[in-house]
Motif scaffolding. Structure first.
Motif, PDB file in Angstrom:
ATOM      1  N   ASP A 231      37.534  37.137  42.834  1.00 26.60           N
ATOM      2  CA  ASP A 231      37.609  36.316  44.033  1.00 26.60           C
ATOM      3  C   ASP A 231      36.415  36.507  44.964  1.00 26.60           C
ATOM      4  OD1 ASP A 231      39.996  35.170  43.261  1.00 26.60           O
ATOM      5  OD2 ASP A 231      41.187  36.773  44.162  1.00 26.60           O
ATOM      6  N   GLU A 232      36.034  37.735  45.187  1.00 27.50           N
ATOM      7  CA  GLU A 232      34.998  37.990  46.175  1.00 27.50           C
ATOM      8  C   GLU A 232      33.590  38.009  45.587  1.00 27.50           C
ATOM      9  OE1 GLU A 232      35.885  41.382  48.573  1.00 27.50           O
ATOM     10  OE2 GLU A 232      37.899  40.660  49.029  1.00 27.50           O
TER      11      GLU A 232
ATOM     12  N   ASN B 180      25.888  32.111  45.393  1.00 28.10           N
ATOM     13  CA  ASN B 180      24.528  32.631  45.223  1.00 28.10           C
ATOM     14  C   ASN B 180      24.381  33.600  44.057  1.00 28.10           C
ATOM     15  OD1 ASN B 180      23.695  31.115  47.392  1.00 28.10           O
ATOM     16  ND2 ASN B 180      23.925  32.786  48.863  1.00 28.10           N
ATOM     17  N   ILE B 181      25.476  33.962  43.406  1.00 22.61           N
ATOM     18  CA  ILE B 181      25.397  34.879  42.272  1.00 22.61           C
ATOM     19  C   ILE B 181      25.262  34.050  40.990  1.00 22.61           C
ATOM     20  CG2 ILE B 181      26.582  36.642  40.929  1.00 22.61           C
ATOM     21  CD1 ILE B 181      27.840  37.654  43.438  1.00 22.61           C
TER      22      ILE B 181
ATOM     23  N   GLN C 150      23.139  37.368  36.790  1.00 25.63           N
ATOM     24  CA  GLN C 150      23.520  38.495  37.637  1.00 25.63           C
ATOM     25  C   GLN C 150      24.935  38.965  37.308  1.00 25.63           C
ATOM     26  OE1 GLN C 150      22.684  36.435  41.342  1.00 25.63           O
ATOM     27  NE2 GLN C 150      21.081  37.926  41.835  1.00 25.63           N
ATOM     28  N   LYS C 151      25.835  38.027  37.061  1.00 25.86           N
ATOM     29  CA  LYS C 151      27.220  38.377  36.694  1.00 25.86           C
ATOM     30  C   LYS C 151      27.232  39.161  35.382  1.00 25.86           C
ATOM     31  CE  LYS C 151      29.118  34.248  38.891  1.00 25.86           C
ATOM     32  NZ  LYS C 151      29.759  32.949  38.652  1.00 25.86           N
TER      33      LYS C 151
END
Length: 184
Positions: A45-46, A52-53, A57-58
């Motif tokens: 969720d956060e 912007n991610i 990056q994930k």
């Protein structure tokens, strides 16, 4: 538990792979670890919903967090979920995988409602008796305390409910008395 339409496909693919490699239990443990981390950190969720991610990056976050903690297959599943924009179905995947793995091992989940908390020995006894009734090798019991059942037990295994609670017996007596059928 219901099958999640998308989550089940991923879960079945993981199950099939784990079954071929003989790692059903280890894969389940890894999936539960990942699911728990996601739940504890609120990462879905956060973190992962932030605009912007990027996917890269994930993936880096997941690789750094889990590369040494879970199997490569579970890590690849997470990365695939990011690629396919399906990371939000992680929890249904874990639930559906657990269901498949338990079924393959002859294990069932049971919810036992009682008026007081059950001891480990009482849970083991109930698991032994009801595993035979359900045709399973083993039952994993979750004990829920519900003082409204007054006494006795209410056991649910899948869609089957065995209700031996005092409140249910009183309700049946009341119904018989209202309808005039006291002979039972």
């Amino acid at each position: 538990m219901r099958r999640h339409p998308v989550g089940y496909r991923y879960a079945y693919a993981m199950f099939d792979l784990a079954e071929q490699q003989g790692t059903l239990v280890e894969t389940l443990e890894d999936l539960e670890v990942v699911s728990q981390v996601f739940e504890d950190t609120n990462l879905l969720d956060e973190g992962f919903r932030h605009p912007n991610i990027t996917d890269t990056q994930k993936k880096n976050i997941l690789t750094e967090a889990f590369s040494e903690k879970v199997s490569t297959h579970v890590l690849h599943l997470l990365l695939l979920l990011i690629e396919n924009k399906r990371i939000d179905v992680l929890h249904p995947i874990v639930d559906n995988y657990k269901q498949l793995a338990n079924q393959a091992q002859g294990i069932a989940e049971a919810t036992v409602q009682s008026a007081k908390p059950l001891s480990e020995q009482e849970q083991e006894t109930i698991a032994g008796v009801f595993a035979i009734r359900a045709g399973k090798r083993k039952l994993n019991i979750t004990n829920i305390v519900d003082k409204e059942i007054i006494g006795g037990l209410k056991v649910q295994i899948g869609d089957t409910v065995y209700d031996g609670s005092v409140s249910n017996q009183l309700a049946r007596i009341k119904t018989r008395m209202i309808h005039g059928n006291v002979s039972r």
